[in-house]
Design a protein around this motif. Structure first.
Motif, PDB file in Angstrom:
ATOM      1  N   GLU A  51       3.643  57.410  -4.269  1.00  0.00           N
ATOM      2  CA  GLU A  51       3.043  58.321  -5.463  1.00  0.00           C
ATOM      3  C   GLU A  51       1.699  57.439  -5.914  1.00  0.00           C
ATOM      4  O   GLU A  51       1.724  56.264  -5.748  1.00  0.00           O
ATOM      5  CB  GLU A  51       4.009  58.580  -6.568  1.00  0.00           C
ATOM      6  CG  GLU A  51       3.111  59.375  -7.645  1.00  0.00           C
ATOM      7  CD  GLU A  51       4.524  59.408  -8.721  1.00  0.00           C
ATOM      8  OE1 GLU A  51       3.966  59.946  -9.822  1.00  0.00           O
ATOM      9  OE2 GLU A  51       5.525  59.230  -8.636  1.00  0.00           O
ATOM     10  N   ARG A  52       0.730  58.181  -6.340  1.00  0.00           N
ATOM     11  CA  ARG A  52      -0.783  57.489  -6.369  1.00  0.00           C
ATOM     12  C   ARG A  52      -0.450  56.298  -7.648  1.00  0.00           C
ATOM     13  O   ARG A  52      -0.862  55.186  -7.195  1.00  0.00           O
ATOM     14  CB  ARG A  52      -1.569  58.346  -6.933  1.00  0.00           C
ATOM     15  CG  ARG A  52      -3.126  57.916  -7.273  1.00  0.00           C
ATOM     16  CD  ARG A  52      -3.977  58.996  -7.678  1.00  0.00           C
ATOM     17  NE  ARG A  52      -3.966  60.316  -6.436  1.00  0.00           N
ATOM     18  CZ  ARG A  52      -4.625  60.217  -5.394  1.00  0.00           C
ATOM     19  NH1 ARG A  52      -5.315  58.918  -5.293  1.00  0.00           N
ATOM     20  NH2 ARG A  52      -4.593  61.131  -4.676  1.00  0.00           N
ATOM     21  N   LYS A  86      -8.756  57.816  -7.649  1.00  0.00           N
ATOM     22  CA  LYS A  86      -8.438  59.041  -7.728  1.00  0.00           C
ATOM     23  C   LYS A  86      -8.682  60.225  -6.714  1.00  0.00           C
ATOM     24  O   LYS A  86      -7.766  61.133  -6.609  1.00  0.00           O
ATOM     25  CB  LYS A  86      -9.184  59.983  -9.159  1.00  0.00           C
ATOM     26  CG  LYS A  86      -8.989  59.226 -10.393  1.00  0.00           C
ATOM     27  CD  LYS A  86      -9.681  60.001 -11.622  1.00  0.00           C
ATOM     28  CE  LYS A  86     -11.167  59.720 -11.146  1.00  0.00           C
ATOM     29  NZ  LYS A  86     -12.085  59.270 -12.196  1.00  0.00           N
ATOM     30  N   ASP A 107       0.395  62.968  -5.057  1.00  0.00           N
ATOM     31  CA  ASP A 107       0.428  63.196  -6.470  1.00  0.00           C
ATOM     32  C   ASP A 107       1.618  63.813  -6.760  1.00  0.00           C
ATOM     33  O   ASP A 107       2.014  64.799  -6.378  1.00  0.00           O
ATOM     34  CB  ASP A 107      -0.746  63.664  -6.858  1.00  0.00           C
ATOM     35  CG  ASP A 107      -2.184  62.952  -6.569  1.00  0.00           C
ATOM     36  OD1 ASP A 107      -2.338  61.820  -7.171  1.00  0.00           O
ATOM     37  OD2 ASP A 107      -3.150  63.596  -5.670  1.00  0.00           O
ATOM     38  N   GLU A 109       2.872  65.848 -11.137  1.00  0.00           N
ATOM     39  CA  GLU A 109       2.235  66.078 -12.334  1.00  0.00           C
ATOM     40  C   GLU A 109       3.567  66.785 -12.978  1.00  0.00           C
ATOM     41  O   GLU A 109       4.242  67.576 -12.549  1.00  0.00           O
ATOM     42  CB  GLU A 109       1.223  67.673 -12.129  1.00  0.00           C
ATOM     43  CG  GLU A 109       1.100  68.036 -13.554  1.00  0.00           C
ATOM     44  CD  GLU A 109      -0.119  69.231 -13.407  1.00  0.00           C
ATOM     45  OE1 GLU A 109       0.228  70.198 -13.471  1.00  0.00           O
ATOM     46  OE2 GLU A 109      -1.486  68.826 -13.222  1.00  0.00           O
ATOM     47  N   ARG A 116      -0.973  67.968  -1.069  1.00  0.00           N
ATOM     48  CA  ARG A 116      -2.376  67.480  -1.395  1.00  0.00           C
ATOM     49  C   ARG A 116      -3.308  68.553  -0.805  1.00  0.00           C
ATOM     50  O   ARG A 116      -4.502  68.839  -1.318  1.00  0.00           O
ATOM     51  CB  ARG A 116      -2.599  66.078  -0.642  1.00  0.00           C
ATOM     52  CG  ARG A 116      -4.006  65.651  -1.086  1.00  0.00           C
ATOM     53  CD  ARG A 116      -4.246  64.259  -0.233  1.00  0.00           C
ATOM     54  NE  ARG A 116      -4.453  64.438   1.126  1.00  0.00           N
ATOM     55  CZ  ARG A 116      -3.461  63.767   2.023  1.00  0.00           C
ATOM     56  NH1 ARG A 116      -2.535  63.070   1.688  1.00  0.00           N
ATOM     57  NH2 ARG A 116      -3.648  64.031   3.346  1.00  0.00           N
TER      58      ARG A 116
END
Length: 197
Positions: A51-52, A86, A107, A109, A116
């Motif tokens: 995960e970023r 980012k 990513d 949320e 992606r």
């Protein structure tokens, strides 16, 4: 027997497993082999997903003897100040001239993982991976591995084994893959695999 150019992969991955295994998941060929055979061979090029928000935590455990090259959709660089964090898509880790590890960034949320290549495709983040009890590692589910391999331009540098994986998918997993990549792309992949063999 280990190919000499990958002799440092196992020690590198053991270091990452020891220091950061709860924040990354095995991807690519390793994930497919874990899914198909519960096999875990670290004497080859390895792909992992992170995960970023945890990317820098994983990278800090890569010894300085390796070279890290960062990629976004437009450029690549070993200079960490050049790539916008980012937009980072992945990083390749090199042992000399040999790429030994790809770190794929994903990513989330809220509690959802986002594909992606199409952020409208989402799954609960806790449902994107399986856990190998035998090896005590997490790995990305095979339908998600195939979504990226069939649609993403990242060069995974491995021989395809789409047929075996597709045949081992559950009905739900196959439907998910099919909805995302389409029948044509699945058929093209199977044809290209037959030609490669």
């Amino acid at each position: 027997m280990c190919d000499q150019k990958f002799k440092n992969v196992s020690p590198l991955m053991n270091e990452l497993i020891d220091k950061a295994k709860n924040i990354f998941k095995f991807n690519g060929e390793i994930a497919k082999q874990l899914f198909l055979y519960d096999a875990f061979d670290l004497n080859q090029k390895v792909d992992i997903s992170v995960e970023r928000m945890y990317f820098s935590e994983v990278i800090k455990h890569v010894p300085k003897t390796f070279t890290i090259k960062l990629f976004d959709e437009h450029q690549s660089s070993s200079d960490f100040s050049v790539i916008d964090f980012k937009t980072l898509t992945h990083a390749n880790v090199y042992d000399g001239d040999t790429m030994v590890l790809t770190i794929i960034v994903y990513d989330t949320e809220g509690d959802d993982w986002m594909f992606r290549l199409n952020n409208d495709i989402r799954l609960p983040a806790k449902h994107i991976y399986f856990h190998s009890i035998k090896w005590d590692v997490d790995y990305v589910k095979p339908e998600i591995v195939l979504m990226y391999e069939l649609l993403d331009p990242i060069d995974y540098h491995q021989l395809p084994n789409y047929k075996n994986v597709i045949e081992a998918l559950s009905y739900y997993q196959f439907v998910m893959l099919r909805l995302v990549v389409g029948d044509d792309r699945i058929n093209q992949a199977l044809i290209s695999e037959r030609k490669a063999i």
